[in-house]
Design a protein around this motif. Sequence first.
Motif, PDB file in Angstrom:
ATOM      1  N   THR A 181      19.313   8.528  32.533  1.00  0.00           N
ATOM      2  CA  THR A 181      18.391   9.573  32.957  1.00  0.00           C
ATOM      3  C   THR A 181      19.141  10.502  33.905  1.00  0.00           C
ATOM      4  O   THR A 181      20.241  10.182  34.374  1.00  0.00           O
ATOM      5  CB  THR A 181      17.181   8.984  33.703  1.00  0.00           C
ATOM      6  N   ALA A 182      18.559  11.647  34.224  1.00  0.00           N
ATOM      7  CA  ALA A 182      19.189  12.586  35.156  1.00  0.00           C
ATOM      8  C   ALA A 182      19.406  11.922  36.511  1.00  0.00           C
ATOM      9  O   ALA A 182      20.467  12.084  37.128  1.00  0.00           O
ATOM     10  CB  ALA A 182      18.337  13.839  35.295  1.00  0.00           C
ATOM     11  N   ASP A 183      18.417  11.170  36.991  1.00  0.00           N
ATOM     12  CA  ASP A 183      18.559  10.487  38.275  1.00  0.00           C
ATOM     13  C   ASP A 183      19.712   9.500  38.256  1.00  0.00           C
ATOM     14  O   ASP A 183      20.469   9.381  39.228  1.00  0.00           O
ATOM     15  CB  ASP A 183      17.266   9.756  38.652  1.00  0.00           C
ATOM     16  N   GLN A 184      19.868   8.783  37.166  1.00  0.00           N
ATOM     17  CA  GLN A 184      20.961   7.817  37.064  1.00  0.00           C
ATOM     18  C   GLN A 184      22.316   8.510  37.014  1.00  0.00           C
ATOM     19  O   GLN A 184      23.287   8.035  37.594  1.00  0.00           O
ATOM     20  CB  GLN A 184      20.772   6.930  35.831  1.00  0.00           C
ATOM     21  N   LYS A 185      22.380   9.643  36.310  1.00  0.00           N
ATOM     22  CA  LYS A 185      23.634  10.394  36.254  1.00  0.00           C
ATOM     23  C   LYS A 185      24.067  10.806  37.652  1.00  0.00           C
ATOM     24  O   LYS A 185      25.236  10.692  38.015  1.00  0.00           O
ATOM     25  CB  LYS A 185      23.483  11.635  35.370  1.00  0.00           C
ATOM     26  N   LEU A 186      23.104  11.271  38.445  1.00  0.00           N
ATOM     27  CA  LEU A 186      23.426  11.692  39.800  1.00  0.00           C
ATOM     28  C   LEU A 186      23.695  10.507  40.717  1.00  0.00           C
ATOM     29  O   LEU A 186      24.467  10.615  41.668  1.00  0.00           O
ATOM     30  CB  LEU A 186      22.308  12.575  40.350  1.00  0.00           C
ATOM     31  N   LEU A 187      23.078   9.381  40.443  1.00  0.00           N
ATOM     32  CA  LEU A 187      23.343   8.173  41.219  1.00  0.00           C
ATOM     33  C   LEU A 187      24.791   7.735  41.051  1.00  0.00           C
ATOM     34  O   LEU A 187      25.443   7.298  42.002  1.00  0.00           O
ATOM     35  CB  LEU A 187      22.394   7.046  40.781  1.00  0.00           C
ATOM     36  N   LEU A 188      25.319   7.887  39.856  1.00  0.00           N
ATOM     37  CA  LEU A 188      26.695   7.498  39.577  1.00  0.00           C
ATOM     38  C   LEU A 188      27.710   8.570  39.977  1.00  0.00           C
ATOM     39  O   LEU A 188      28.904   8.301  40.042  1.00  0.00           O
ATOM     40  CB  LEU A 188      26.860   7.172  38.088  1.00  0.00           C
ATOM     41  N   PHE A 189      27.241   9.781  40.253  1.00  0.00           N
ATOM     42  CA  PHE A 189      28.120  10.886  40.641  1.00  0.00           C
ATOM     43  C   PHE A 189      28.283  10.862  42.161  1.00  0.00           C
ATOM     44  O   PHE A 189      27.338  11.049  42.908  1.00  0.00           O
ATOM     45  CB  PHE A 189      27.504  12.216  40.185  1.00  0.00           C
ATOM     46  N   SER A 190      29.489  10.637  42.626  1.00  0.00           N
ATOM     47  CA  SER A 190      29.720  10.483  44.067  1.00  0.00           C
ATOM     48  C   SER A 190      29.994  11.821  44.740  1.00  0.00           C
ATOM     49  O   SER A 190      30.370  12.806  44.089  1.00  0.00           O
ATOM     50  CB  SER A 190      30.888   9.533  44.319  1.00  0.00           C
ATOM     51  N   THR A 191      29.833  11.826  46.050  1.00  0.00           N
ATOM     52  CA  THR A 191      30.145  13.039  46.808  1.00  0.00           C
ATOM     53  C   THR A 191      31.641  13.346  46.726  1.00  0.00           C
ATOM     54  O   THR A 191      32.030  14.509  46.736  1.00  0.00           O
ATOM     55  CB  THR A 191      29.706  12.902  48.279  1.00  0.00           C
ATOM     56  N   GLN A 192      32.466  12.301  46.610  1.00  0.00           N
ATOM     57  CA  GLN A 192      33.906  12.515  46.473  1.00  0.00           C
ATOM     58  C   GLN A 192      34.218  13.210  45.145  1.00  0.00           C
ATOM     59  O   GLN A 192      35.061  14.116  45.094  1.00  0.00           O
ATOM     60  CB  GLN A 192      34.674  11.186  46.556  1.00  0.00           C
ATOM     61  N   GLU A 193      33.516  12.795  44.086  1.00  0.00           N
ATOM     62  CA  GLU A 193      33.709  13.457  42.790  1.00  0.00           C
ATOM     63  C   GLU A 193      33.285  14.916  42.880  1.00  0.00           C
ATOM     64  O   GLU A 193      33.934  15.803  42.323  1.00  0.00           O
ATOM     65  CB  GLU A 193      32.902  12.752  41.700  1.00  0.00           C
ATOM     66  N   TYR A 194      32.176  15.166  43.585  1.00  0.00           N
ATOM     67  CA  TYR A 194      31.699  16.537  43.749  1.00  0.00           C
ATOM     68  C   TYR A 194      32.748  17.383  44.467  1.00  0.00           C
ATOM     69  O   TYR A 194      33.068  18.495  44.027  1.00  0.00           O
ATOM     70  CB  TYR A 194      30.380  16.575  44.514  1.00  0.00           C
ATOM     71  N   GLN A 195      33.276  16.867  45.586  1.00  0.00           N
ATOM     72  CA  GLN A 195      34.275  17.623  46.353  1.00  0.00           C
ATOM     73  C   GLN A 195      35.502  17.932  45.492  1.00  0.00           C
ATOM     74  O   GLN A 195      36.059  19.030  45.570  1.00  0.00           O
ATOM     75  CB  GLN A 195      34.695  16.837  47.606  1.00  0.00           C
ATOM     76  N   LYS A 196      35.910  16.982  44.669  1.00  0.00           N
ATOM     77  CA  LYS A 196      37.063  17.196  43.793  1.00  0.00           C
ATOM     78  C   LYS A 196      36.750  18.262  42.736  1.00  0.00           C
ATOM     79  O   LYS A 196      37.556  19.162  42.491  1.00  0.00           O
ATOM     80  CB  LYS A 196      37.455  15.884  43.121  1.00  0.00           C
ATOM     81  N   CYS A 197      35.578  18.150  42.106  1.00  0.00           N
ATOM     82  CA  CYS A 197      35.176  19.128  41.081  1.00  0.00           C
ATOM     83  C   CYS A 197      35.011  20.519  41.684  1.00  0.00           C
ATOM     84  O   CYS A 197      35.339  21.523  41.045  1.00  0.00           O
ATOM     85  CB  CYS A 197      33.874  18.702  40.418  1.00  0.00           C
ATOM     86  N   LYS A 198      34.490  20.579  42.902  1.00  0.00           N
ATOM     87  CA  LYS A 198      34.183  21.859  43.551  1.00  0.00           C
ATOM     88  C   LYS A 198      35.440  22.687  43.792  1.00  0.00           C
ATOM     89  O   LYS A 198      35.364  23.900  43.907  1.00  0.00           O
ATOM     90  CB  LYS A 198      33.442  21.585  44.873  1.00  0.00           C
ATOM     91  N   GLN A 199      36.586  22.035  43.808  1.00  0.00           N
ATOM     92  CA  GLN A 199      37.838  22.770  44.018  1.00  0.00           C
ATOM     93  C   GLN A 199      38.160  23.697  42.854  1.00  0.00           C
ATOM     94  O   GLN A 199      38.812  24.729  43.036  1.00  0.00           O
ATOM     95  CB  GLN A 199      38.991  21.798  44.237  1.00  0.00           C
ATOM     96  N   THR A 200      37.699  23.340  41.647  1.00  0.00           N
ATOM     97  CA  THR A 200      38.058  24.139  40.467  1.00  0.00           C
ATOM     98  C   THR A 200      36.851  24.627  39.667  1.00  0.00           C
ATOM     99  O   THR A 200      37.023  25.408  38.739  1.00  0.00           O
ATOM    100  CB  THR A 200      38.955  23.317  39.519  1.00  0.00           C
ATOM    101  N   LYS A 201      35.651  24.163  40.004  1.00  0.00           N
ATOM    102  CA  LYS A 201      34.478  24.514  39.208  1.00  0.00           C
ATOM    103  C   LYS A 201      33.345  25.024  40.089  1.00  0.00           C
ATOM    104  O   LYS A 201      33.254  24.685  41.259  1.00  0.00           O
ATOM    105  CB  LYS A 201      33.969  23.298  38.425  1.00  0.00           C
ATOM    106  N   THR A 202      32.472  25.804  39.480  1.00  0.00           N
ATOM    107  CA  THR A 202      31.267  26.242  40.177  1.00  0.00           C
ATOM    108  C   THR A 202      30.215  25.138  40.077  1.00  0.00           C
ATOM    109  O   THR A 202      30.336  24.230  39.253  1.00  0.00           O
ATOM    110  CB  THR A 202      30.685  27.516  39.532  1.00  0.00           C
ATOM    111  N   ASP A 203      29.182  25.243  40.913  1.00  0.00           N
ATOM    112  CA  ASP A 203      28.100  24.262  40.832  1.00  0.00           C
ATOM    113  C   ASP A 203      27.462  24.257  39.446  1.00  0.00           C
ATOM    114  O   ASP A 203      27.131  23.201  38.913  1.00  0.00           O
ATOM    115  CB  ASP A 203      27.032  24.526  41.898  1.00  0.00           C
TER     116      ASP A 203
END
Length: 109
Positions: free
Chosen positions: A57-79
Amino acid sequence: MVTDEVEKLLKRTLLKRCQLNLLQKLEQDISLDERERLLLQLEWLEALGDRQKGLLTADQKLLLFSTQEYQKCKQTKTDQEIYENIGVSRRSFYLWKRQKGLLTRKKAK
């Protein structure tokens, strides 16, 4: 040589064993803080199992998505690229960022 199916079975077996271990701990007389921590772990393990089955589910996808992954993705991608890649709505992604304290306010001109 271990086949993909055997490897998946081993992962599921280990996952179930971890879930059962958490359930046994939850049945014991524990503090509310400990109970909440164990329930979060159990929810995370369920999300892992559902990801293996392709049923997230969307909630589960975000549960597995860490803030560290976000910070790494944010370096090269938009939200927008990030939430589309994860497969969640803009609103769900916004709420996740707010919950994690990742929102930045833009200065008014």
